[in-house]
Enzyme design. Structure first.
Site, PDB file in Angstrom:
ATOM      1  N   CYS A 116      25.945  52.750  42.347  1.00  0.00           N
ATOM      2  CA  CYS A 116      24.526  53.100  42.153  1.00  0.00           C
ATOM      3  C   CYS A 116      23.646  51.862  41.972  1.00  0.00           C
ATOM      4  O   CYS A 116      22.421  51.969  41.976  1.00  0.00           O
ATOM      5  CB  CYS A 116      24.377  54.037  40.972  1.00  0.00           C
ATOM      6  SG  CYS A 116      25.387  55.505  41.121  1.00  0.00           S
ATOM      7  N   HIS A 256      17.587  53.766  37.473  1.00  0.00           N
ATOM      8  CA  HIS A 256      18.533  54.619  38.198  1.00  0.00           C
ATOM      9  C   HIS A 256      18.493  56.019  37.589  1.00  0.00           C
ATOM     10  O   HIS A 256      18.526  56.170  36.370  1.00  0.00           O
ATOM     11  CB  HIS A 256      19.940  54.018  38.104  1.00  0.00           C
ATOM     12  CG  HIS A 256      21.002  54.901  38.646  1.00  0.00           C
ATOM     13  ND1 HIS A 256      20.841  55.591  39.827  1.00  0.00           N
ATOM     14  CD2 HIS A 256      22.237  55.239  38.177  1.00  0.00           C
ATOM     15  CE1 HIS A 256      21.938  56.300  40.062  1.00  0.00           C
ATOM     16  NE2 HIS A 256      22.795  56.107  39.070  1.00  0.00           N
ATOM     17  N   ASN A 286      21.638  62.609  40.578  1.00  0.00           N
ATOM     18  CA  ASN A 286      22.010  61.216  40.819  1.00  0.00           C
ATOM     19  C   ASN A 286      22.351  61.047  42.307  1.00  0.00           C
ATOM     20  O   ASN A 286      23.357  61.567  42.766  1.00  0.00           O
ATOM     21  CB  ASN A 286      23.208  60.875  39.927  1.00  0.00           C
ATOM     22  CG  ASN A 286      23.719  59.468  40.116  1.00  0.00           C
ATOM     23  OD1 ASN A 286      23.347  58.771  41.063  1.00  0.00           O
ATOM     24  ND2 ASN A 286      24.587  59.040  39.225  1.00  0.00           N
TER      25      ASN A 286
HETATM   26  N1  COA Z   1      28.682  73.077  31.852  1.00  0.00           N
HETATM   27  C1  COA Z   1      29.087  73.533  30.669  1.00  0.00           C
HETATM   28  N2  COA Z   1      29.923  72.848  29.867  1.00  0.00           N
HETATM   29  C2  COA Z   1      30.381  71.666  30.311  1.00  0.00           C
HETATM   30  C3  COA Z   1      30.000  71.132  31.555  1.00  0.00           C
HETATM   31  C4  COA Z   1      29.124  71.899  32.341  1.00  0.00           C
HETATM   32  N3  COA Z   1      28.684  71.475  33.562  1.00  0.00           N
HETATM   33  N4  COA Z   1      30.604  69.942  31.719  1.00  0.00           N
HETATM   34  C5  COA Z   1      31.329  69.712  30.636  1.00  0.00           C
HETATM   35  N5  COA Z   1      31.210  70.762  29.770  1.00  0.00           N
HETATM   36  C6  COA Z   1      31.837  70.928  28.457  1.00  0.00           C
HETATM   37  C7  COA Z   1      33.171  70.241  28.377  1.00  0.00           C
HETATM   38  O1  COA Z   1      34.203  71.057  28.924  1.00  0.00           O
HETATM   39  C8  COA Z   1      33.331  70.048  26.904  1.00  0.00           C
HETATM   40  O2  COA Z   1      33.721  71.254  26.321  1.00  0.00           O
HETATM   41  P1  COA Z   1      34.771  71.292  25.104  1.00  0.00           P
HETATM   42  O3  COA Z   1      34.068  70.540  23.993  1.00  0.00           O
HETATM   43  O4  COA Z   1      34.934  72.736  24.883  1.00  0.00           O
HETATM   44  O5  COA Z   1      35.970  70.577  25.613  1.00  0.00           O
HETATM   45  C9  COA Z   1      31.912  69.747  26.454  1.00  0.00           C
HETATM   46  O6  COA Z   1      31.042  70.283  27.471  1.00  0.00           O
HETATM   47  C10 COA Z   1      31.644  68.277  26.310  1.00  0.00           C
HETATM   48  O7  COA Z   1      32.118  67.626  27.494  1.00  0.00           O
HETATM   49  P2  COA Z   1      32.084  66.079  27.702  1.00  0.00           P
HETATM   50  O8  COA Z   1      32.498  65.766  29.105  1.00  0.00           O
HETATM   51  O9  COA Z   1      32.828  65.401  26.599  1.00  0.00           O
HETATM   52  O10 COA Z   1      30.511  65.870  27.504  1.00  0.00           O
HETATM   53  P3  COA Z   1      29.672  64.576  27.387  1.00  0.00           P
HETATM   54  O11 COA Z   1      28.973  64.572  26.099  1.00  0.00           O
HETATM   55  O12 COA Z   1      30.439  63.330  27.740  1.00  0.00           O
HETATM   56  O13 COA Z   1      28.596  64.825  28.544  1.00  0.00           O
HETATM   57  C11 COA Z   1      28.097  64.084  30.766  1.00  0.00           C
HETATM   58  C12 COA Z   1      29.024  64.913  29.882  1.00  0.00           C
HETATM   59  C13 COA Z   1      28.655  64.067  32.168  1.00  0.00           C
HETATM   60  C14 COA Z   1      26.725  64.733  30.765  1.00  0.00           C
HETATM   61  C15 COA Z   1      27.994  62.643  30.200  1.00  0.00           C
HETATM   62  O14 COA Z   1      29.284  62.159  29.912  1.00  0.00           O
HETATM   63  C16 COA Z   1      27.328  61.695  31.133  1.00  0.00           C
HETATM   64  O15 COA Z   1      26.184  61.868  31.499  1.00  0.00           O
HETATM   65  N6  COA Z   1      28.014  60.587  31.496  1.00  0.00           N
HETATM   66  C17 COA Z   1      27.460  59.613  32.393  1.00  0.00           C
HETATM   67  C18 COA Z   1      27.541  60.161  33.776  1.00  0.00           C
HETATM   68  C19 COA Z   1      26.808  59.325  34.766  1.00  0.00           C
HETATM   69  O16 COA Z   1      25.639  59.120  34.658  1.00  0.00           O
HETATM   70  N7  COA Z   1      27.558  58.871  35.794  1.00  0.00           N
HETATM   71  C20 COA Z   1      27.017  58.153  36.885  1.00  0.00           C
HETATM   72  C21 COA Z   1      26.707  56.770  36.511  1.00  0.00           C
HETATM   73  S1  COA Z   1      26.148  55.905  37.920  1.00  0.00           S
END
Ligand code: COA
Length: 331
Positions: A116, A256, A286
């Site tokens: 990205c 970004h 994204n």
């Molecule tokens: N809908 C509902 N629940 C969801 C879900 C969705 N789409 N995706 C994950 N969950 C749930 C998980 O299963 C987990 O449930 P549990 O607690 O029962 O196990 C809970 O939500 C938390 O999941 P987790 O993956 O630990 O959440 P998080 O706080 O890390 O948030 C993101 C997830 C993806 C939003 C976050 O990690 C993020 O934005 N990361 C950066 C991603 C990014 O920008 N990448 C590109 C960079 S260029």
């Protein structure tokens, strides 16, 4: 860096698919809901390319707009760089395919892979070529169809990504205008945090690989989030320092467009108000290398970017990589 003349963006354009995939549509594909996606990411919908389309189609569309707005024709382009991680094919480069579509006869062309951060990396390449006098007009495209490498059974990643392209023409501009400084970096120790494990030389595709979705995006969401929050603010501070500026000099930041919470963390760290950050991720998610030029084009069309404004662009992504740039808008 050579200091023969200044280089800057003299035309910008973008292109996105017509098809919209809303959070409600995603609810029908995986166990998720609109509220979770909006609260955790800020994304409401994203664009999806149609079957049969490829990254070069959108790259070329965005490029045509940028070239026209620069008052140029394809024959005036001296170099084409396409930042992408979802090229049409492993080879040839998507840049060569775009060169042929545009009819830029014999023009050198190459792809650049920096996730990205790719478009800002490519912009820094263009800056060096134009400043040094090697080339006059460099076409800098960021284009990705992440829908093609999304694991549609993984709810934690499939809500994040979308398709699109953005392009800029970089050319000579007046003294003290245009691209002023860049801050680029990488940390390959974080390579596994965001990757497509298979389909390259390490793990060619087999039926087993495809069954395990290893030809699709794998992401350690929490790790990437922490990295992004730290690096985004740091990169902005460093690039401003390089040209003797402070946050008070910023007219607009084009970050970004990955997650609204990551953008809000930079707002807090830098002590700026939210309206200094341009946001369109609610509409597109994204879009990887396309994200920053797509946002910059929208900001420009919306009248949020004007001549002499100080614009900061900042990206982060797979690699891990990061890249920030400061420019005085030149037109
Ligand atoms: N809908 C509902 N629940 C969801 C879900 C969705 N789409 N995706 C994950 N969950 C749930 C998980 O299963 C987990 O449930 P549990 O607690 O029962 O196990 C809970 O939500 C938390 O999941 P987790 O993956 O630990 O959440 P998080 O706080 O890390 O948030 C993101 C997830 C993806 C939003 C976050 O990690 C993020 O934005 N990361 C950066 C991603 C990014 O920008 N990448 C590109 C960079 S260029």
């Amino acid at each position: 860096m050579c200091n023969h003349r200044n280089a800057g963006i003299i035309g910008i354009g973008s292109a996105v698919p017509d098809k919209v995939l809303t959070n409600a549509d995603l609810e029908k594909i995986v166990d998720t809901n609109d509220e979770w996606i909006r609260n955790m990411t800020g994304i409401s919908e994203r664009r999806m390319a149609a079957e049969g389309e490829s990254t070069s189609d959108y790259a070329a569309k965005a490029a045509r707009v940028a070239i026209e707005r620069a008052g140029l024709e394809p024959k005036d382009i001296d170099l084409i760089i396409v930042a992408t991680v979802t090229g049409d094919m492993p080879f040839p480069s998507t840049a060569c395919i775009v060169q042929n579509i545009l009819g830029c006869k014999d023009t050198p062309a190459y792809d650049l892979s920096a996730g990205c951060s790719g478009w800002v990396y490519a912009l820094s390449n263009a800056n060096a070529f134009v400043r040094s006098g090697i080339y006059n007009h460099v076409l800098v495209i960021g284009a990705d169809l992440l829908s093609r490498v999304t694991n549609w059974t993984d709810r934690s990643t499939c809500c994040l990504f979308g398709d699109g392209a953005g392009a800029a023409v970089v050319g000579p501009v007046d003294e003290e205008q245009g691209l002023l400084a860049f801050e680029l970096g990488s940390d390959g120790a974080g390579a596994n945090a965001l990757r497509i494990p298979a389909g390259g030389s390490r793990k060619p595709c087999t039926p087993e690989v495809l069954l395990a979705h290893e030809d699709k995006i794998f992401m350690e969401g929490r790790e990437v989030f922490k990295f992004a929050v730290k690096i985004q603010g740091m990169a902005i501070e460093k690039v401003l320092a390089k040209c003797g500026m402070t946050t008070g000099d910023i007219s607009l930041v084009i970050p970004h467009q990955a997650n609204i919470r990551i953008i809000e963390s930079a707002v807090q760290r830098l002590g700026l108000s939210m309206d200094k950050f341009f946001v369109n991720l609610h509409k597109y998610g994204n879009t990887s290398a396309a994200s920053i030029p797509l946002a910059l084009d929208e900001a420009m069309q919306a009248g949020r970017v004007k001549k002499d404004d100080t614009i900061v662009v900042v990206g982060f992504g797979a690699g891990l990589t990061w890249a920030a740039g400061v420019m005085k808008w030149a037109y």
